[in-house]
Design an enzyme around this catalytic site. Structure first.
Site, PDB file in Angstrom:
ATOM      1  N   ARG A 166     -54.157  -0.292 108.608  1.00 45.80           N
ATOM      2  CA  ARG A 166     -54.691   1.075 108.651  1.00 45.80           C
ATOM      3  C   ARG A 166     -56.209   1.024 108.839  1.00 45.80           C
ATOM      4  O   ARG A 166     -56.945   0.636 107.937  1.00 45.80           O
ATOM      5  CB  ARG A 166     -54.356   1.843 107.373  1.00 45.80           C
ATOM      6  N   ASP A 446     -57.249   5.706  94.341  1.00 55.13           N
ATOM      7  CA  ASP A 446     -58.056   5.374  95.505  1.00 55.13           C
ATOM      8  C   ASP A 446     -58.819   6.613  95.919  1.00 55.13           C
ATOM      9  O   ASP A 446     -58.904   7.589  95.157  1.00 55.13           O
ATOM     10  CB  ASP A 446     -57.203   4.796  96.635  1.00 55.13           C
TER      11      ASP A 446
END
Length: 539
Positions: A166, A446
């Site tokens: 990603r 996160d």
């Protein structure tokens, strides 16, 4: 190659490279990056400007909706290109940052797929980014290993997870590399370095290269990714469509363009993913000016609330109609080794969430910790004996604009308010100190979950302080105001400054940044953009 470092006079690095780092940022890689920048960055910037223009319309009262101009794409019968064998069974995917030990453990975790994340779980210091590329190059080459300070050795086993990378979203810059005086796109940097060094080798083994594409808000942004990959394939000598992409549907505008996004990437798309945490953040951000759509505290905004349930079910219906996979969301729990009862309760929540996903028709799911791989796999194996569920068409799903935007009832407790402040401080302090993935209260936090926390604080306080609407209150009746915010922030700041934790020395800076963002008249688009100037390796 259509350009060289010399004739573009670009690719200026703000950091001196050591010998290992120079291996991934050599002259050929820099020329490849510069070529991507010259061809695609102006278009990227124009699309970001279009985002801002659309958000201004939302702030003025407009609501997101399906696009009338692309109705034909939604109503026509068409399907995406065949999906490679390596991606046919994705029942459990593990995600995490690109540090060396994490990569090895994730590849060995028993998951079908490992998503190596340069975005939400990686703080973009130069060392993190370049060392991450080195680690992935070694993983692709089969030479990655790691020896811990205690002498323990780590190596990849015989049947590793399929690697998917990603890159960062279109909005994030890469200030360490400038082309003609302009910072590169973080997305093009991450994609370009990985593709340049690994695409040919992965394709030769029928393993990609495969990518997860984050944070898109429109099908035009997907079309840009498609053109970037088309060009990269041509330069690297790969057949068109060799690069495969799975798109995270993690913004509110994107849910209204899922057919169009699949169509824009139809020669290479493998599926869509319910990026649930960023999606909640995007709901907050997109509808920030709509006083009737303030969300309750984060713990009450579960996937069973109407706007989230309809989003996930529409994603399944859309993907399966087009022959693409519909991936479920993240289980952020981590083991609680010191408390067996609490650990059992946490794992029970994971099982319930994965049962919801597999019975709804999802083809796979995400976990944040290797210990959850077996838990998720048990549920999916029991209810999905085949590799995927493309046969589950979900023709029963009806999701119109109103169901996708439905307000979510609930309350705001003092504990929820204080918890948002604590999460923001802990995460921000760690992030600006160089760590992008932080365990907090037995959840792996996160950037996405920190974004929810700070956006909620801003919305609650500015909704309460707008001078027009009925003020928001805690569930005990006390007002939600800046006096409550200042008191809670001061308490959390003092406590965390004395707590051993990632980024402890940066708590004061994190508190200053959070106070500025929360008091600002406008909600900042992205926490990571605002925190970028605080990052520990700024030039």
């Amino acid at each position: 190659m259509s350009a060289t470092v010399e004739d573009l006079s670009q690719a200026r690095l703000s950091h001196r490279l050591d010998a290992r780092q120079a291996e991934v940022l050599d002259a050929g890689a820099l020329a490849f990056l510069a070529d991507l920048h010259e061809r695609f960055d102006a278009r990227r910037r124009a699309l970001l400007a279009a985002r801002r223009e659309r958000q201004a319309r939302f702030d003025a009262g407009e609501l997101p909706d399906f696009l009338p101009g692309t109705r034909a794409i939604r109503e026509m019968d068409w399907r995406v290109a065949p999906i490679p064998a390596a991606l046919q069974d994705r029942r459990v995917e593990i995600t995490g940052p690109v540090d060396r030990k994490m990569i090895i453990n994730a590849l060995n975790s028993g998951a079908n797929v490992f998503m190596a994340d340069f975005e939400d779980s990686t703080a973009p210091t130069f060392a993190n980014l370049v060392d991450g590329q080195l680690n992935l190059r070694d993983a692709v080459a089969g030479t990655i290993d790691y020896r811990a300070v205690d002498g323990r050795a780590y190596a990849v086993g015989a049947d590793p997870a399929v690697l998917v990378v990603r890159p960062r979203g279109w909005h994030l810059p890469e200030r360490h590399v400038e082309v003609r005086g302009k910072a590169m796109s973080g997305a093009l940097f991450d994609f370009g370095v990985f593709a340049y060094h690994n695409a040919v080798a992965l394709h030769a083994r029928d393993r990609g290269p495969y990518f997860y594409l984050p944070k898109m808000e429109s099908h035009r942004e997907a079309a840009l990714w498609n053109d970037v990959m088309d060009h990269a394939e041509a330069v690297l000598g790969l057949p068109q469509g060799a690069m495969k992409a799975t798109v995270l549907i993690e913004t509110l505008p994107a849910v209204f363009e899922m057919d169009e996004i699949l169509h824009a990437l139809r020669t290479r798309v493998a599926g869509l993913n319910c990026g649930r945490w960023d999606y909640i953040f995007s709901y907050l951000k997109t509808l920030r000016a709509h006083r009737d759509r303030v969300l309750p505290e984060r713990g009450q905004v579960l996937m069973t609330v109407p706007f989230l349930r309809h989003y996930s079910e529409l994603l399944i219906r859309t993907c399966h109609r087009r022959g693409a996979f519909a991936m479920g969301g993240m289980a952020a729990q981590i083991p609680i080794n010191h408390d067996a009862a609490a650990n059992a309760a946490a794992f029970a929540k994971v099982r319930a969430d994965k049962l919801r996903e597999v019975t709804a028709g999802h083809d796979g799911t995400w976990v944040a910790h290797p210990a959850l791989v077996a838990v998720a796999r048990e549920v999916f194996d029991a209810h999905m004996p085949m590799p995927n569920q493309l046969q589950v068409t979900r023709d029963d799903v009806v999701a119109d604009r109103d169901t996708l935007l439905a307000p979510s009832p609930g309350t705001i407790t003092r504990a929820g308010f204080d918890g948002n402040i604590e999460i923001c401080l802990r995460y921000l302090a760690a992030w600006i100190d160089g760590q992008g993935c932080v365990p907090i209260h037995h959840l792996m936090e996160d950037a996405a979950t920190a974004e929810i926390s700070r956006a909620q604080l801003w919305q609650w306080l500015h909704r309460a302080d707008d001078g027009v609407s009925t003020p928001l209150a805690f569930d005990d009746g006390a007002p939600i105001d800046f006096a409550a915010f200042d008191a809670s922030l001061a308490t959390a700041r003092a406590l965390l400054a004395a707590t051993a934790m990632p980024g402890q020395a940066r708590v004061s800076e994190a508190a200053t940044l959070l106070a500025r963002l929360t008091r600002a008249d406008a909600l900042a688009d992205f926490l990571t953009l605002e925190a970028y100037e605080y990052l520990c390796d700024r030039p």
